[in-house]
Design a protein around this motif. Sequence first.
Motif: not given
Length: 713
Positions: A415-420, A435-447, A546-549
């Motif tokens: 995701a970060v690479t795609a954003g970059f 890209t910083m937002a992607i790093l800090l937002i993404l968590q292991p679960s959807i919830a 929702f898309v990547l694993w």
Amino acid sequence: MFGHFHRRAKHAANRRLNTLHALADYVSRRRPVWMVSFAMDETNLSEGLRAACASTAMLLLGYLLHNPLFAWAAIGAFWTCLADAAGSNRMRFASMLSFALLSTLCGGITAFASGAGALAATVAILLFSTAGALARVWGAAASQVGILAATACVVMVDKPLHDAREALAFLAIYLFGCLFAVVLSLTVWRIHPFGPSRNALRAVYGRLADIALDSARLLRQETADFGHWARHAATYRGQARAALETARKALAKVPYARSGKRETYENLLLALADTERLFAYLIAVTDACERGHHTLHEPRRAARILSALAEVMLRIGRAVSEPNDKPVVDDPATTRAALQRRLQKLAGALETALGEPLALKLRATGALEFEPAPRREAVWWQAAADNLARAFMTLKANATLQSIGLRHAARVGVAVTAGFIIVRALHLPFGYWATMAILLILQPSIAATWPRSIERAAGSIAGGLLAAAIGFAIHSPIGISLIVFPLVCATMALRPVSYSLFVLFLTPTFVLVADFATPGASELIYALTRLGNNVLGCSIALLATFVLWPSREPIDFRTRLADAVAANLNYLVGALEHAGGEDIEVERLRRAAGLASNNAEEAFNRLRLERLESSLADRAAITALALLRRVAGTATRMRFATNQARADGALIDWIAAVNREIDAHLRGTTLDANYAAFARGHLSLAEADAVNQIAQLRRLLVEEPANLNDRRS
């Protein structure tokens, strides 16, 4: 005379603080739906001041030296303060220094890769963002350091380096800012070994005061019904149990040299035991308030006493958080003893107002049962070798596609690479904000990712407006340096309070620091650019979630619910067997019931966030969880009732049989059960309440099985 005026001033200050606490609780109950948490009592002003001093000092130094590169030193100092792990000074030094060295090394490599070309920069971003996210498998402290180091990489990619001399100057200034924050944190701003434990206990008293305040509020409302009290129990009891567990962990982390030799440690353990007793007492009181809400003779008086109890508990929390080396006129131990006597008097008055014999007992037998096992700290080289061995075994265990940690790291990297790639292809200025937002937002679960992205977007919008307003008023570098101080202070101080508030103040901080590094540009453009990039980053993070694993709730909610039912009914049986008395084993059962209910409620909330919809199963689950809170309240009421006799064996056997039947049904196993309603003629009021609750629970979970059929992960 001085002591008299000192006490009067302190009482006035306590009244103001209690008023602020009540106001914070009011705001918390009415906060926007996108703001997941709001715990104003957890504001850490000391942490905010430390980060503000470190960052502002670097900006002022850059102003004096006429060197805008010191903006990077300010950012490095701020990030280093963020990387500070709680615990001993050794742990803090290790986490902060690790971040300083890793971010300098990896950030420098990324900057060089950016100077070599887009392909090399993309490879560096993929590598370091994946590695930073993978650090989560080694625990919270390693995850914090890893993500922040990866953040440094995605920011420094916009600072391409081409020659060694330029790189050396840039990285030396950045590392200087990081090391300055480390030195400042471990010298001027040293954390007392018992500081985290004291703060954790103060937070517990704050959560207990919230229970009393909200109970008083509901007593004053003529329209309060089962739903209001159910929400009260789920919210406030859950928060109190979570705060208690945090305090336990904080005490367990106290270095052995301190825990084995200081009387303070034993006093904190006794304070922890008192909070457990107070928590149990408040559960019994709120259960009695709910049962007799419309029949109490003096509900207004009971509400006033509960509010007074809340004020006393807040004052005890502040006394617990103060060191014991105070002057005699302000001795915390003496203050706590006086406040505990006040608590006992208020509890007696509340017993009369409620018409129920509920006795509050503090410093009960077995209070030290909660003491964590002390541990000796090994010498540094042995500890390092042990940590490396454990880290390797953890990495080996997660080297599989079934590992949530590995899937999460791959998701973050992609995701970060795609954003970059997107921001480079669109030539977006300050693309690292996306890209910083992607790093800090993404968590292991959807919830976990979904609410965090909403909070970041909302905080960025408000922060962008604040940055634009500041930019119109302040233009000079010295003015920017000074205004950064309160902004950084608020950012760090409010980080434990709410992620939304953290992002709100973080946005203008970064905008102004960027303005310091590149003077002459429009602050409004910076703010709008950050806002747009943040929205882009949030969108990419949600899409990747929702898309990547995608990782969903791994455990069937019915299993969590079965655990909660079993734990609460076991506690009820223990309370019936030791009604009106003290027993350490029943205390353990009460704690297990609270934890099991919290786990079930958290799993349910995660599932609702994943589904983003409501159904009949949701209503059935909410009712079942509320009934379990009621069962725990009834059991606690029995334990605190001075006139409660031990239940007969037939009732205990009936509860155990229903427990087995519900457990078998929820877990999908077979059990021959011939259910029969229990005769209520000879039961006490509390016992009859328990029988009614269990019968409702059984009817909901066994006789209407379709209610929870779709509540699976």
